[in-house]
Design a protein around this motif. Structure first.
Motif, PDB file in Angstrom:
ATOM      1  N   THR A  11     102.563 -92.076 -48.035  1.00  0.00           N
ATOM      2  CA  THR A  11     103.538 -91.297 -47.267  1.00  0.00           C
ATOM      3  C   THR A  11     102.959 -89.935 -46.890  1.00  0.00           C
ATOM      4  O   THR A  11     103.028 -89.518 -45.724  1.00  0.00           O
ATOM      5  N   ALA A  12     102.369 -89.245 -47.863  1.00  0.00           N
ATOM      6  CA  ALA A  12     101.816 -87.907 -47.621  1.00  0.00           C
ATOM      7  C   ALA A  12     100.673 -87.951 -46.607  1.00  0.00           C
ATOM      8  O   ALA A  12     100.575 -87.080 -45.732  1.00  0.00           O
ATOM      9  N   ALA A  13      99.806 -88.951 -46.709  1.00  0.00           N
ATOM     10  CA  ALA A  13      98.672 -89.044 -45.789  1.00  0.00           C
ATOM     11  C   ALA A  13      99.151 -89.333 -44.367  1.00  0.00           C
ATOM     12  O   ALA A  13      98.653 -88.734 -43.403  1.00  0.00           O
ATOM     13  N   ILE A  14     100.095 -90.241 -44.221  1.00  0.00           N
ATOM     14  CA  ILE A  14     100.636 -90.532 -42.885  1.00  0.00           C
ATOM     15  C   ILE A  14     101.321 -89.286 -42.327  1.00  0.00           C
ATOM     16  O   ILE A  14     101.139 -88.931 -41.159  1.00  0.00           O
ATOM     17  N   ARG A  15     102.101 -88.604 -43.165  1.00  0.00           N
ATOM     18  CA  ARG A  15     102.781 -87.372 -42.729  1.00  0.00           C
ATOM     19  C   ARG A  15     101.756 -86.352 -42.221  1.00  0.00           C
ATOM     20  O   ARG A  15     101.949 -85.724 -41.177  1.00  0.00           O
ATOM     21  N   ARG A  16     100.664 -86.198 -42.956  1.00  0.00           N
ATOM     22  CA  ARG A  16      99.642 -85.233 -42.549  1.00  0.00           C
ATOM     23  C   ARG A  16      99.073 -85.592 -41.179  1.00  0.00           C
ATOM     24  O   ARG A  16      98.907 -84.728 -40.319  1.00  0.00           O
ATOM     25  N   MET A  17      98.782 -86.876 -40.972  1.00  0.00           N
ATOM     26  CA  MET A  17      98.239 -87.289 -39.677  1.00  0.00           C
ATOM     27  C   MET A  17      99.245 -87.087 -38.546  1.00  0.00           C
ATOM     28  O   MET A  17      98.865 -86.772 -37.426  1.00  0.00           O
ATOM     29  N   LEU A  18     100.520 -87.264 -38.846  1.00  0.00           N
ATOM     30  CA  LEU A  18     101.553 -87.097 -37.820  1.00  0.00           C
ATOM     31  C   LEU A  18     101.834 -85.636 -37.507  1.00  0.00           C
ATOM     32  O   LEU A  18     102.251 -85.311 -36.390  1.00  0.00           O
ATOM     33  N   THR A  19     101.613 -84.752 -38.464  1.00  0.00           N
ATOM     34  CA  THR A  19     101.966 -83.346 -38.263  1.00  0.00           C
ATOM     35  C   THR A  19     100.772 -82.460 -37.927  1.00  0.00           C
ATOM     36  O   THR A  19     100.948 -81.428 -37.295  1.00  0.00           O
ATOM     37  N   ASP A  20      99.566 -82.850 -38.333  1.00  0.00           N
ATOM     38  CA  ASP A  20      98.363 -82.084 -38.001  1.00  0.00           C
ATOM     39  C   ASP A  20      97.607 -82.866 -36.931  1.00  0.00           C
ATOM     40  O   ASP A  20      96.596 -83.510 -37.199  1.00  0.00           O
ATOM     41  N   ARG A  21      98.137 -82.829 -35.725  1.00  0.00           N
ATOM     42  CA  ARG A  21      97.621 -83.663 -34.642  1.00  0.00           C
ATOM     43  C   ARG A  21      96.171 -83.341 -34.278  1.00  0.00           C
ATOM     44  O   ARG A  21      95.425 -84.222 -33.888  1.00  0.00           O
ATOM     45  N   GLU A  22      95.780 -82.093 -34.371  1.00  0.00           N
ATOM     46  CA  GLU A  22      94.396 -81.734 -34.025  1.00  0.00           C
ATOM     47  C   GLU A  22      93.419 -82.334 -35.036  1.00  0.00           C
ATOM     48  O   GLU A  22      92.411 -82.930 -34.653  1.00  0.00           O
ATOM     49  N   ALA A  23      93.706 -82.190 -36.318  1.00  0.00           N
ATOM     50  CA  ALA A  23      92.838 -82.790 -37.342  1.00  0.00           C
ATOM     51  C   ALA A  23      92.820 -84.306 -37.194  1.00  0.00           C
ATOM     52  O   ALA A  23      91.762 -84.940 -37.326  1.00  0.00           O
ATOM     53  N   ALA A  24      93.967 -84.897 -36.912  1.00  0.00           N
ATOM     54  CA  ALA A  24      94.049 -86.347 -36.729  1.00  0.00           C
ATOM     55  C   ALA A  24      93.183 -86.785 -35.554  1.00  0.00           C
ATOM     56  O   ALA A  24      92.428 -87.765 -35.650  1.00  0.00           O
ATOM     57  N   ARG A  25      93.264 -86.065 -34.452  1.00  0.00           N
ATOM     58  CA  ARG A  25      92.468 -86.406 -33.264  1.00  0.00           C
ATOM     59  C   ARG A  25      90.977 -86.308 -33.572  1.00  0.00           C
ATOM     60  O   ARG A  25      90.194 -87.197 -33.231  1.00  0.00           O
ATOM     61  N   GLU A  26      90.589 -85.241 -34.265  1.00  0.00           N
ATOM     62  CA  GLU A  26      89.170 -85.054 -34.604  1.00  0.00           C
ATOM     63  C   GLU A  26      88.667 -86.164 -35.525  1.00  0.00           C
ATOM     64  O   GLU A  26      87.552 -86.670 -35.344  1.00  0.00           O
ATOM     65  N   MET A  27      89.469 -86.551 -36.515  1.00  0.00           N
ATOM     66  CA  MET A  27      89.055 -87.631 -37.403  1.00  0.00           C
ATOM     67  C   MET A  27      88.916 -88.940 -36.638  1.00  0.00           C
ATOM     68  O   MET A  27      87.973 -89.709 -36.868  1.00  0.00           O
TER      69      MET A  27
END
Length: 167
Positions: free
Chosen positions: A127-143
């Motif tokens: 849950t926490a990892a998915i939440r992070r990807m959904l809320t930190d869109r720039e970090a998610a895009r870079e990863m």
């Protein structure tokens, strides 16, 4: 997520991890693409949690690249794996990836570089990892971009063939 609906995929863990996110994020939709022997049990779990309007089993799809392209976060909640094709497809699609640290997955995804890894069965961690990807869109895009680059650099068919020839 995309995959065969079978016990090893631990999709019940994904469903349980998604429930609090669906409560927090009113625009969130969760898609599980695929068919398999766990479909009835997963349908029942979705209904029991009252999230059938926003968490959908979309069945078999022959347009997997299009499904993956539509994902904001690609998830693999497996209890065990070899070297999953779905992870490679997520990498090629430059999707932010959240996956369990099982089998060959850590050989594909470095935590916090190409995606986020959590322990198998860790519902709160997922849950926490998915939440992070959904809320930190720039970090998610870079990863996601780094994952695509790694897939092409290290796991492309031509690269693998050259390695075998050199061996």
């Amino acid at each position: 997520t995309v995959g065969v609906l079978r016990p090893q995929k631990a999709l019940d863990v994904l469903i349980r991890a998604a429930v609090p996110l669906l409560q927090e994020l009113p625009d969130l939709r969760v898609l599980i693409a695929g068919e398999g022997p766990e479909r009835e049990a997963l349908d029942a779990l979705i209904r029991a949690n009252g999230v059938e309007d926003r968490l959908k089993l979309v069945g078999f799809r022959n347009d997997v690249p299009d499904v993956i392209a539509a994902l904001d976060v690609a998830v693999s909640s497996s209890a065990f794996e070899g070297s999953p094709l779905a992870i490679m497809e997520y990498m090629e699609g430059a999707r932010p990836i959240v996956a369990t640290r099982v089998g060959g997955v850590p050989n594909l995804i470095d935590h916090d570089v190409h995606g986020l890894l959590v322990e198998s069965g860790d519902i709160q961690g997922l849950t926490a990892a998915i939440r992070r990807m959904l809320t930190d869109r720039e970090a998610a895009r870079e990863m996601g971009e780094r994952a695509r680059e790694r897939r092409r650099r290290e796991f492309d068919l031509d690269v693998v063939v050259r390695r075998f020839e050199a061996l």
